[in-house]
Design an enzyme around this catalytic site. Sequence first.
Site, PDB file in Angstrom:
ATOM      1  N   ILE A  19      -3.656  -8.911   2.534  1.00  0.00           N
ATOM      2  CA  ILE A  19      -3.107  -7.717   1.900  1.00  0.00           C
ATOM      3  C   ILE A  19      -1.994  -8.165   0.970  1.00  0.00           C
ATOM      4  O   ILE A  19      -1.044  -8.803   1.398  1.00  0.00           O
ATOM      5  CB  ILE A  19      -2.559  -6.724   2.947  1.00  0.00           C
ATOM      6  CG1 ILE A  19      -3.634  -6.425   3.986  1.00  0.00           C
ATOM      7  CG2 ILE A  19      -2.077  -5.465   2.265  1.00  0.00           C
ATOM      8  CD1 ILE A  19      -4.829  -5.693   3.460  1.00  0.00           C
ATOM      9  N   TYR A  24      -3.140  -3.294  -1.165  1.00  0.00           N
ATOM     10  CA  TYR A  24      -4.578  -3.280  -1.032  1.00  0.00           C
ATOM     11  C   TYR A  24      -5.073  -4.699  -0.794  1.00  0.00           C
ATOM     12  O   TYR A  24      -4.409  -5.680  -1.056  1.00  0.00           O
ATOM     13  CB  TYR A  24      -5.259  -2.667  -2.255  1.00  0.00           C
ATOM     14  CG  TYR A  24      -4.761  -3.175  -3.580  1.00  0.00           C
ATOM     15  CD1 TYR A  24      -5.212  -4.374  -4.090  1.00  0.00           C
ATOM     16  CD2 TYR A  24      -3.854  -2.442  -4.314  1.00  0.00           C
ATOM     17  CE1 TYR A  24      -4.765  -4.841  -5.301  1.00  0.00           C
ATOM     18  CE2 TYR A  24      -3.401  -2.906  -5.533  1.00  0.00           C
ATOM     19  CZ  TYR A  24      -3.866  -4.104  -6.016  1.00  0.00           C
ATOM     20  OH  TYR A  24      -3.410  -4.564  -7.211  1.00  0.00           O
ATOM     21  N   LYS A  25      -6.291  -4.810  -0.286  1.00  0.00           N
ATOM     22  CA  LYS A  25      -6.835  -6.113   0.048  1.00  0.00           C
ATOM     23  C   LYS A  25      -7.108  -6.910  -1.224  1.00  0.00           C
ATOM     24  O   LYS A  25      -7.649  -6.401  -2.189  1.00  0.00           O
ATOM     25  CB  LYS A  25      -8.123  -5.957   0.851  1.00  0.00           C
ATOM     26  CG  LYS A  25      -7.906  -5.393   2.254  1.00  0.00           C
ATOM     27  CD  LYS A  25      -9.191  -5.385   3.041  1.00  0.00           C
ATOM     28  CE  LYS A  25      -8.951  -4.867   4.455  1.00  0.00           C
ATOM     29  NZ  LYS A  25     -10.184  -4.847   5.238  1.00  0.00           N
ATOM     30  N   SER A  26      -6.707  -8.172  -1.189  1.00  0.00           N
ATOM     31  CA  SER A  26      -6.933  -9.031  -2.328  1.00  0.00           C
ATOM     32  C   SER A  26      -8.399  -9.449  -2.380  1.00  0.00           C
ATOM     33  O   SER A  26      -9.055  -9.605  -1.357  1.00  0.00           O
ATOM     34  CB  SER A  26      -6.044 -10.281  -2.235  1.00  0.00           C
ATOM     35  OG  SER A  26      -6.309 -10.986  -1.042  1.00  0.00           O
TER      36      SER A  26
END
Length: 650
Positions: A19, A24-26
Amino acid sequence: MADENINREDETFEEEEEIDESGYKSVKDAILFAIEITDSMLTPRPSSDPKKPVTESPATAALKCAYHLMQQRIIFNPRDMIGVLLYGTQASKFYDEDENSRGDLSYPHCYLFTDLDVPSAREVKDLRALAEDEEEAREVLVPSEERVSMANVLFCANQIFTSKAPNFLSRRLFIVTDNDNPHGDNKSLRSASTVRAKDLYDLGVTIELFPISRADHEFDDSKFYDDIIYKNSPADAEAPAYLQTDTKTSTASGDGITLLNTLLSSINSRSVPRRAMFSNMPLEIGPDFKISVTGYLLFKRQQPARSSYVWLGGEKPEIAKGSLAQVAEDSGRVLEKWEIRKAYKFGGDQISFSPDEQKALRNFGDPVIRIIGFKPISSIPFWANVKHPSFIYPSETDYVGSTRVFSALHQKLLRDQKAALVWFIPRKNSAPVVGAMIAGKEKLDENGVQKFPPGMWIIPLPFADDVRQNPEITLQVAPESLIDQLRMVIQQLQLPKAVYEPQKYPNPSLQWHYRILQALALDEDLPERPEDKTKPKYRQIDKRAGDYVLSWSEELDAQSAKIDAKGPQTTLVKRGAKDQTQDAGHQTKKVKVENNPSAAGDEVRKHYEKGNLSKLTLPVLKEFLTSHGRSTAGKKADIVERIEEFLERK
């Protein structure tokens, strides 16, 4: 049991590392450069700037762009993969998963110079040597006499992505070429290339074209590349339009330096993959009336990001693996997870909460964007924009017809100049905010290319406790003559086209941080001084506005003299208690004032360093200003402020 706790903490750390700071998720990105090698691509182009007589060919410019991008990714995104595929070369080279050479049987005239992988220091150095046209480059950059098949090139890229990055969400193929019709009228080769491009699209690979126009020929992508490049992204079809490929604009043309700068800027603008801050979030327009939207973070301040610790105590730098354990302060015993509770102070007492109670305290509901009212845009002040905004775009995943409803709301807000007040919870367990949802128009650059798509911007509004009250000040209007002359100074200092472009002025401290990391990673010599592009160009400023500034300064002195002449006459000696001394029968004593500017200046500077200029008497302060040719008009607070500004410049 202690080892289990440590391992559990490590697993949590690895999950959190996915994160990024935006919440947000990379997404790991895989980029493969496909650079065509032809005689025209290797022909140097002289610079039109007499101060920089440097020649640059399109092929070496593309290689330098790949080298710069590889340098950036090895620091910014150490998990991304980058590869360089040269096609149209006389030599052929390809490696499979077992690193066994396949020779030139399968993919003739395709030279995989850098395999698709996380760049290493050796690969970065090899690519730099190739870009700088050393002896090895002369053997590699030899164009073939036969025409290369684009179907073969695309199939080679397909094999590379399939073997090296099968599970990546973002996979992109960058094609750099100046040949807009590689197969001419050969329908069979064109059809085979279209099939191979469709295979890449089905695999989830986005093809980005970087066309290069020649002096005698303008690149026309409608001849061939319109059939193999798709407008929408296979990984994110709902992404904003400006993030997608625009093949109607020639990327680079002109001389060598212009070619390199333009191509590098274009590649950097498309090098960032689409990463949604949140996806398929409900937008509640009314009771039981919802649509789904996806949010993007388009503006964010760059800061040094730490992905890992580096240990420099050995022979070479190594990535340090950390572990975390909580121990008791009195005995040093490793604490179990069930023994730890968090407490907060209320009224002098500590009240502890269980993990479930803490989750309940942070839970304000599911993520949602709920419209709670409408206000005119003019009623929202400019200073209310205190945090970075979120850009939202419609999504058809959860609710069919969201795009049509979103478009109707967007047009209504634009037409009536209204802003929607929303209750905004971006993520689960995040604090809610009240924001202003404002409709944004489409913006194009000078070439007609879309910079920002039409959509909605959610601007978080500050609460009452976040707003600081400004002190009340009394403004004095300057004379018209001063305003007119200062207007001339401002006009001479305006930027070209009166547009400020932040990407041209990188943060010097941030760039210095990454430059040091790059030198450590590539085993290079440490730089001596940072490059600061934010420093003003003093010579150019003096050349363009120096005379106007001096003229304004003379007018300022003249206006200041007029104000001093009209102001009240003051003495440099305080009045003694004349009446009291005469009544007491005493003789009044005259106060002697020493005219010593240096002594007064030293005293003023000492009080300035201590921060108590206001303790000095008004005559001493005025004497200091008079000795330095400054105005002494105004109250004591104005005089103190004037002295502070003068000493700060010193």
